[in-house]
Design a protein around this motif. Structure first.
Motif, PDB file in Angstrom:
ATOM      1  N   CYS A  33     -80.755   7.092  46.347  1.00 36.74           N
ATOM      2  CA  CYS A  33     -79.903   8.275  46.218  1.00 36.74           C
ATOM      3  C   CYS A  33     -78.642   7.966  45.414  1.00 36.74           C
ATOM      4  CB  CYS A  33     -79.546   8.817  47.596  1.00 36.74           C
ATOM      5  SG  CYS A  33     -80.927   9.658  48.418  1.00 36.74           S
TER       6      CYS A  33
ATOM      7  N   ALA B 200     -77.635  11.562  44.222  1.00 33.93           N
ATOM      8  CA  ALA B 200     -78.168  12.576  45.127  1.00 33.93           C
ATOM      9  C   ALA B 200     -77.539  12.421  46.511  1.00 33.93           C
ATOM     10  CB  ALA B 200     -79.686  12.452  45.237  1.00 33.93           C
TER      11      ALA B 200
ATOM     12  N   MET C 128     -87.994  11.977  41.813  1.00 37.21           N
ATOM     13  CA  MET C 128     -86.580  12.168  41.488  1.00 37.21           C
ATOM     14  C   MET C 128     -86.311  11.962  39.996  1.00 37.21           C
ATOM     15  SD  MET C 128     -84.631  10.538  44.811  1.00 37.21           S
ATOM     16  CE  MET C 128     -83.064  11.369  44.481  1.00 37.21           C
TER      17      MET C 128
ATOM     18  N   ARG D 245     -87.088  15.213  38.066  1.00 37.80           N
ATOM     19  CA  ARG D 245     -86.457  16.482  38.437  1.00 37.80           C
ATOM     20  C   ARG D 245     -85.660  17.050  37.255  1.00 37.80           C
ATOM     21  NH1 ARG D 245     -80.851  16.248  40.043  1.00 37.80           N
ATOM     22  NH2 ARG D 245     -80.071  14.093  40.074  1.00 37.80           N
TER      23      ARG D 245
ATOM     24  N   ALA E 136     -79.239  17.320  43.732  1.00 39.81           N
ATOM     25  CA  ALA E 136     -80.398  16.776  44.433  1.00 39.81           C
ATOM     26  C   ALA E 136     -79.978  16.326  45.822  1.00 39.81           C
ATOM     27  CB  ALA E 136     -81.009  15.604  43.663  1.00 39.81           C
TER      28      ALA E 136
ATOM     29  N   VAL F  57     -81.802  14.411  49.363  1.00 39.27           N
ATOM     30  CA  VAL F  57     -82.919  13.834  50.110  1.00 39.27           C
ATOM     31  C   VAL F  57     -82.614  14.007  51.588  1.00 39.27           C
ATOM     32  CG1 VAL F  57     -84.220  11.749  50.661  1.00 39.27           C
ATOM     33  CG2 VAL F  57     -83.480  12.175  48.303  1.00 39.27           C
TER      34      VAL F  57
ATOM     35  N   PHE G 199     -85.636  16.968  48.359  1.00 38.20           N
ATOM     36  CA  PHE G 199     -86.748  16.033  48.543  1.00 38.20           C
ATOM     37  C   PHE G 199     -86.869  15.708  50.033  1.00 38.20           C
ATOM     38  CE2 PHE G 199     -84.968  15.359  44.342  1.00 38.20           C
ATOM     39  CZ  PHE G 199     -86.088  15.359  43.529  1.00 38.20           C
TER      40      PHE G 199
ATOM     41  N   GLN H 168     -79.562   7.829  41.819  1.00 37.10           N
ATOM     42  CA  GLN H 168     -79.931   9.144  41.262  1.00 37.10           C
ATOM     43  C   GLN H 168     -78.840  10.199  41.452  1.00 37.10           C
ATOM     44  OE1 GLN H 168     -82.700  10.059  39.579  1.00 37.10           O
ATOM     45  NE2 GLN H 168     -83.511   7.979  39.561  1.00 37.10           N
TER      46      GLN H 168
END
Length: 387
Positions: free
Chosen positions: A191, A196, A159, A162, A167, A169, A124, A194
């Motif tokens: 983040c 990430a 997000m 997805r 993942a 960012v 992302f 999620q």
């Protein structure tokens, strides 16, 4: 084989043609450009260290000890004691266990993203990210999603939708053409929620923002857990050349094993690493450089506002003045040059169509008198034509 000339002509006609300028001396506010003296406001030498005597002396001593080049890649025979010492000092400076030198910032961004992400994963990115981050996402073969500039809600929506996989960012800490900051605290929280990675390219923040110039991550009071991947360049506020990535022991070891742009290129000259060690000390010890820079920024914004110039919401040394069309931006740049000043016109595709601009960049090496000369010249620009 197709002719290349029609596309070149199209770019000339659209005021999008780029040309190089030849400098006749060292970086400073006063440059010799194509044989004539110009007062420059377009360098990224934010702290005025590119021509600092201590940095030059360190470069010379490094060349005397290590020679002019590194001779090989880091993993062959090119990793010198100078490189190793600089990595340790950058790790300590950023408050992270390890740091890894790359030959350029472009290579660092591509190398990190392609080493960590692949098919089935999602990257992302902010739509105004630097080209090196975007290219890293494309080269990784992960699914690349771009969200509207600094729009956390739009990113969160992307997000949540997805598919499986890792993942990441990736975002600029300070956006290179607008000069504004990414909302790093909000990005860090998202983040973490999620699961990430958060990667911050702090090319334009390191040296300028935060305690002792530790950058935008420090400016927001974030720790390595909030921002596990930090990239910084050495050719801007540090005044030398190259880049680094700082993070955990496992991250750096993974990059050493898997980052193609690290593994398969020649290490930067050890003398440059020695010069950067000197500039790193100056960045931390000479806080007056950042203080003077902040005074220049405030003075510029106040003066430009009084002139009615259309500024962007930037509190960094990057101060864009919106022109609108590429033709107008080029015309303004040429008008300033006729008055002895060098201010670059930034045009598409570097910025979106309709948002061409003058990109004024300030340095701690500028004086108030030089800044006032710029403001006087800006006040004489022809701004009657509709944007």
């Amino acid at each position: 084989m197709r002719s290349l000339e029609p596309e070149l002509e199209r770019r000339r006609a659209a005021h999008l043609y780029r040309r190089r300028r030849v400098l006749g001396g060292a970086q400073s506010p006063l440059l010799q450009v194509d044989g004539k003296p110009l007062l420059s406001f377009c360098s990224n030498d934010y702290l005025g260290l590119a021509n600092h005597p201590q940095v030059i002396q360190a470069l010379q001593r490094g060349a005397e000890r290590y020679g002019a080049g590194s001779g090989s890649a880091h993993l062959v025979s090119g990793h010198s004691a100078a490189h190793h010492a600089l990595e340790e000092e950058l790790a300590a400076f950023t408050g992270r266990p390890r740091a890894l030198l790359y030959s350029t910032g472009y290579m660092a961004n591509q190398g990190v993203i392609t080493a960590l992400m692949g098919r089935g994963d999602t990257v992302f990115e902010d739509r105004l990210n630097h080209a090196s981050l975007i290219d890293g996402g494309l080269l990784s073969r992960a699914d690349l999603k771009r969200y509207p500039h600094n729009n956390i809600a739009a990113l969160a929506d992307q997000m949540t939708r997805r598919l499986d996989g890792e993942a990441l960012v990736a975002v600029d800490g300070v956006f290179s053409m607008d000069g504004d900051l990414a909302p790093l605290p909000e990005l860090a929280r998202l983040c973490q929620a999620q699961d990430a990675w958060l990667m911050v390219d702090d090319a334009h923040g390191i040296g300028v923002l935060g305690r002792d110039g530790r950058g935008s991550v420090d400016h927001f009071g974030l720790d390595p857990q909030a921002v596990p991947i930090l990239m910084g360049t050495l050719g801007k506020a540090f005044g030398t050349f190259g880049a680094f990535v700082a993070g955990s022991e496992a991250l750096i070891e993974t990059l050493i094993q898997q980052s193609r742009s690290y593994i398969y290129t020649t290490a930067l000259p050890p003398a440059v690493a020695e010069a950067t060690r000197a500039s790193l000390r100056l960045v931390q010890e000479e806080s007056w450089r950042r203080e003077h820079l902040q005074q220049l920024i405030a003075r510029f914004r106040a003066g430009a506002s009084q002139l009615g110039l259309e500024l962007m919401p930037s509190e960094t040394p990057i101060q864009p003045i919106l022109a609108g069309s590429a033709e107008r931006a080029v015309g303004w740049s040429q008008a300033l040059e006729s008055e002895g000043m060098l201010v670059t016109a930034i045009r598409p595709p570097t910025v979106p169509t309709g948002s061409a601009r003058l990109r004024v960049t300030l340095s701690a090496s500028h004086s108030f008198e030089q800044l006032d000369r710029l403001l006087d010249a800006l006040g004489r620009l022809d701004r009657e034509e509709a944007v």
